[in-house]
Design an enzyme around this catalytic site. Structure first.
Site, PDB file in Angstrom:
ATOM      1  CG  ASP A  37      -9.192  15.821 -15.444  1.00 40.98           C
ATOM      2  OD1 ASP A  37      -8.494  15.218 -16.284  1.00 40.98           O
ATOM      3  OD2 ASP A  37     -10.202  15.328 -14.919  1.00 40.98           O
ATOM      4  CE  LYS A  74     -12.283   7.729 -19.289  1.00 43.51           C
ATOM      5  NZ  LYS A  74     -12.281   8.350 -18.031  1.00 43.51           N
ATOM      6  CE1 TYR A  96     -16.701  11.404 -15.882  1.00 43.08           C
ATOM      7  CE2 TYR A  96     -15.545  11.588 -13.797  1.00 43.08           C
ATOM      8  CZ  TYR A  96     -16.258  10.838 -14.706  1.00 43.08           C
ATOM      9  OH  TYR A  96     -16.534   9.524 -14.426  1.00 43.08           O
ATOM     10  NE  ARG A 150      -2.982   0.418   3.240  1.00 43.21           N
ATOM     11  CZ  ARG A 150      -2.265   0.626   4.363  1.00 43.21           C
ATOM     12  NH1 ARG A 150      -1.531   1.712   4.498  1.00 43.21           N
ATOM     13  NH2 ARG A 150      -2.293  -0.267   5.333  1.00 43.21           N
TER      14      ARG A 150
END
Ligand SMILES: Cc1ncc(COP(=O)(O)O)c(C=O)c1O
Length: 372
Positions: free
Chosen positions: A148, A173, A76, A24
């Protein structure tokens, strides 16, 4: 890069290890991806998350109750949902403005504004904001600027070099590029800020798995070639749509008719692979007829992959935004978003041409039925 499919690492003595103790906190495959994206975005620190939204979530967690976010209005839908439905109840206020005009930000900024949130190009109306000018405003008001950069990718645009503090990606993406993973990336300009976000990630746990980290690394190896082709085909598709009689408006920053064409040309090396358009018959029914008529363009959420996709934001990505707010941000009922893949541009144009013809037939039939 091998896939270190491991949760823990053998230590020589308590606290003495080769840089990793528990996955982690850090994993060699993930660390390689993090260094790769930091280099591509010209930042100091890269951090890989389990999704783009997990990356956005970690940035919001830098804030405190009473702080405000000033965000792009055509945001978004998932980011809107997170800001509004999750963080407002913790006392974080969000103001949305049209960030294509810096004056709107100047008017809306308050002493409590701690974060300016940009997407440029936006999703789905491809609005372009002037990153360098907004970075100056953010600095003058001592607030962070996060961009972004999902739609442009670092191949076309590097916001940190233009003055932003943080870049985020839905690596789902273009960076992944093959529609086979969900991932998010954060890059900070300064190491100190990067360390804070890494701390948040370790405390909250939204890491990217080793195999998915490896898939993003593999995707990035062809990113520059893919983006070049996405841009070239998107320009051809946008020009085709702009002259089509059934189309009302085309949103593509590479068209001289786009209101932000000049700034897009100045701050990016290309205009990207996303094209949106509205129909003269501005109804959800017409858009649905269109998106269910294409063959090569598959109807699906997401974008940025090698295969072309079509979506209807009002019913899909932007469903969580109230209709009036959505329309005010330019996402009208018939707006269709295309993610241009790597198929031949000529084939894509033929597919769109046939689907537009079929849509017109459906509209004519509906009109005749109503009149009968
Ligand atoms: C611009 C943008 N940012 C962030 C996200 C969220 O990314 P993810 O789906 O990887 O959580 C998306 C997803 O569509 C997006 O389009």
């Amino acid at each position: 890069m091998p896939i270190y499919q491991t949760s823990t690492f053998v230590q020589e003595a308590p606290g003495v290890n080769k840089g990793y103790d528990y996955a982690r906190s850090g994993n060699p495959t993930r660390a390689t991806l993090e260094q790769l994206i930091a280099g591509l975005e010209k930042g100091s620190t890269g951090i890989a998350f389990g999704s783009g939204l997990a990356a956005i979530d970690a940035i919001v967690k830098l804030l405190q109750s009473g702080d405000e976010i000033l965000a792009v209005d055509d945001i978004y839908g998932g980011a809107f949902r997170l800001f509004t439905n999750v963080y407002e109840k913790f006392g974080i206020k969000v103001n949305y403005v049209d960030t294509t005009d810096v004056a709107n930000l100047v008017n809306a900024i308050t002493p409590n504004t701690k974060l300016i949130w940009l997407e440029t190009p936006t999703n789905p109306t491809l609005k372009i904001s002037d990153i360098a000018a907004i970075a100056k405003l953010a600095k003058a008001n001592r607030c962070l600027l996060c961009v972004d950069n999902t739609f442009a990718s670092p191949v076309l645009q590097q916001p940190l070099a233009l003055g932003a503090d943080i870049v985020i990606h839905s690596a789902t993406k273009y960076l992944g590029g093959h529609s086979d993973l969900i991932a998010g990336l954060v890059v900070t300009k300064e190491k100190e800020l990067g360390d804070k976000i890494k701390y948040i990630q370790n405390a909250c746990g939204a890491i990217l798995a080793p195999f998915d980290s490896w898939l993003v690394i593999r995707g990035i190896e062809t990113l520059h070639l893919r983006v070049k082709q996405h841009c070239a085909s998107a320009q051809i598709v946008a020009e085709f749509l702009e002259q089509h009689p059934a189309v009302a408006r085309v949103f593509y920053p590479g068209l001289p008719s786009h209101p932000n064409h000049a700034i897009a040309k100045k701050q990016a090396k290309g205009f990207g692979g996303i094209v949106s358009f509205t129909l003269k018959e501005d109804t959800e029914e017409a858009a649905v007829a269109f998106v269910t008529s294409t063959q090569l363009f598959k109807l699906a959420e997401s974008l940025g992959g090698i295969k072309s996709l079509v979506s209807h934001p009002a019913n899909m990505t932007h469903k969580s935004i109230p209709a009036a707010k959505r329309r005010a941000a330019g996402v009208s009922d018939s707006l269709v978003r295309l993610s241009i893949g790597l198929e031949e541009a000529e084939d894509l144009v033929n597919d769109l041409s046939l689907a537009l013809e079929k849509t017109s037939q459906v509209i004519r039939q509906t009109t005749i039925t109503v009149h009968q």
